[in-house]
Motif scaffolding. Sequence first.
Motif, short mmCIF file in Angstrom:
data_model
loop_
_atom_site.label_atom_id
_atom_site.label_comp_id
_atom_site.label_asym_id
_atom_site.label_seq_id
_atom_site.Cartn_x
_atom_site.Cartn_y
_atom_site.Cartn_z
N PHE A 281 0.75 -1.17 -0.16
CA PHE A 281 0.16 0.11 0.01
C PHE A 281 0.77 1.33 -0.15
CE2 PHE A 281 -2.68 -3.49 1.23
CZ PHE A 281 -3.86 -3.18 1.05
N GLN A 282 0.13 2.40 -0.23
CA GLN A 282 1.14 3.77 -0.22
C GLN A 282 0.46 4.41 1.16
OE1 GLN A 282 0.45 6.13 -3.50
NE2 GLN A 282 1.37 7.76 -2.78
N TRP A 283 1.40 4.86 1.70
CA TRP A 283 1.30 5.49 3.09
C TRP A 283 1.73 7.11 2.93
CZ3 TRP A 283 -0.80 2.43 6.68
CH2 TRP A 283 -1.08 1.06 6.56
N SER A 284 0.88 7.96 3.60
CA SER A 284 1.56 9.28 3.82
C SER A 284 0.94 9.86 5.21
CB SER A 284 1.19 9.94 2.72
OG SER A 284 -0.18 10.28 2.32
N MET A 285 1.68 10.61 5.60
CA MET A 285 1.15 11.22 6.98
C MET A 285 1.77 12.93 6.92
SD MET A 285 3.03 10.24 10.32
CE MET A 285 3.09 12.06 10.78
N CYS A 286 1.22 13.56 7.76
CA CYS A 286 1.82 14.91 7.95
C CYS A 286 1.62 15.44 9.41
CB CYS A 286 1.26 15.96 7.24
SG CYS A 286 1.92 17.58 7.09
N ASP A 287 2.52 16.02 9.97
CA ASP A 287 2.32 16.68 11.35
C ASP A 287 3.04 18.06 11.43
OD1 ASP A 287 1.23 15.70 14.12
OD2 ASP A 287 3.04 16.87 14.53
N ILE A 288 2.69 18.89 12.22
CA ILE A 288 3.29 20.40 12.20
C ILE A 288 4.53 20.20 13.14
CG2 ILE A 288 1.89 21.04 14.18
CD1 ILE A 288 1.76 23.69 12.75
N ASP A 289 4.62 19.17 14.07
CA ASP A 289 5.75 19.07 14.83
C ASP A 289 6.77 18.32 14.34
OD1 ASP A 289 7.50 19.08 16.93
OD2 ASP A 289 6.33 17.22 17.95
N GLU A 290 8.22 19.08 14.06
CA GLU A 290 9.16 18.31 13.53
C GLU A 290 9.76 17.12 14.14
OE1 GLU A 290 13.66 19.59 11.87
OE2 GLU A 290 12.73 20.93 13.59
N ILE A 291 9.60 17.19 15.46
CA ILE A 291 10.26 15.67 16.46
C ILE A 291 9.31 14.71 16.10
CG2 ILE A 291 10.36 14.88 18.67
CD1 ILE A 291 11.89 17.17 19.23
N ALA A 292 7.78 15.04 16.12
CA ALA A 292 6.75 14.06 15.92
C ALA A 292 6.91 13.34 14.45
CB ALA A 292 5.37 14.55 16.19
N ALA A 293 7.19 14.12 13.48
CA ALA A 293 7.29 13.84 12.08
C ALA A 293 8.63 13.10 11.83
CB ALA A 293 7.38 15.07 11.24
#
Length: 365
Positions: A281-293
């Motif tokens: 599958f193809q996965w993507s995600m985003c988060d505003i916090d650099e450490i979380a990403a």
Amino acid sequence: MTQQLDLFADLQPAPARPQPKAPVTFAAKPSRSTAPSSPAPRPAKKQPSTPARPRTISVCPASDPHAQAMQVGEAVAGAWHRQHGGNHTHVPIGIVAALSLIGQKDPNGPDLATQILSLNDTNLIGMYREIWSTHWIRRPDLIDRARILHEWLNDTDIDKNRISAVRAVTEAALKNGLLTLTGYADPYLRSMTDVLSPVMMLLRSRGAQQGLGEFHTPASVAGAMAEVVNFSAVVDFLVAAPEAGRPRPGQHIHDPAGGSGGLLRAAAQNLREKGLDPADFQWSMCDIDEIAAACAAVNAIVWGLGPRVTVACADTLANPRAIEEAARHARAVIEHRDSILGKAKIIASVRQAQQLLDQAPECAA
């Protein structure tokens, strides 16, 4: 120690150049360094082979992986603050992330955790540099996204106070069962929890958590919610198109506010329980916090999400094209890796040729 440290380079051949929106990957093969108690069995559709029970030092069996992850987080946070590590919380988070990426070559050999803890300061820092650099060769896109977790290792002179804090965190993570959570060859078993989430949350002040809007849901609360709400139905909606009764390989799974990737982990586990491979599958995600990403990028390797993973660090409300931009950046990083490796191969070939010439007998006059 070197003989037991497995950086998983032999797990599969070097990945091919990715198609657009499809960064390369390799599935991590974690350490076999100590065994938790038997995790919940997988449904009959896809029973995993029973892994060899890994070993670790001074660890109680983990009947609840979420509680074990919280214990690791508490121990790491306590060790860091007792050593006056300061506000640079990316350092202890990076240590736990690196330890989650390694494995033990020989399950019957000397215990990896014991070997790591016996390293002197120079070799301990060298080990962490080796872990990150080796994984950068395999997954430059994800390791570059996780840069904040390892760029401190670029300092040529790491002071004694930081080394002491690094050693304390390393010991706390290993002795409190980190490898019991990441120590399985089967990605289903090492995806039973998100160990980086509680580490990240517990190292941050309450004010920092509120400012970033980040809170770790305790395992007891999550368990209660699972009893009230059919969480699998939520995951089914995430991984399947509304018109489809079953997720299909090739579909795109996206979380616009992913944190360290917890929802993607749940979706991946749900796919495995249906007899499907998340790598399809193809996965993507985003988060505003650099450490979380950064944590999500590392988790994508640990959880074996496969070759098509994109992690962005941005505000998706302000930048709806964040994933596309992150994919372009990932391709540029991969091209940079390829360029460096190509030059390295040329240099190695020239040196080998020079050695052959130096060893050849002189031609007769």
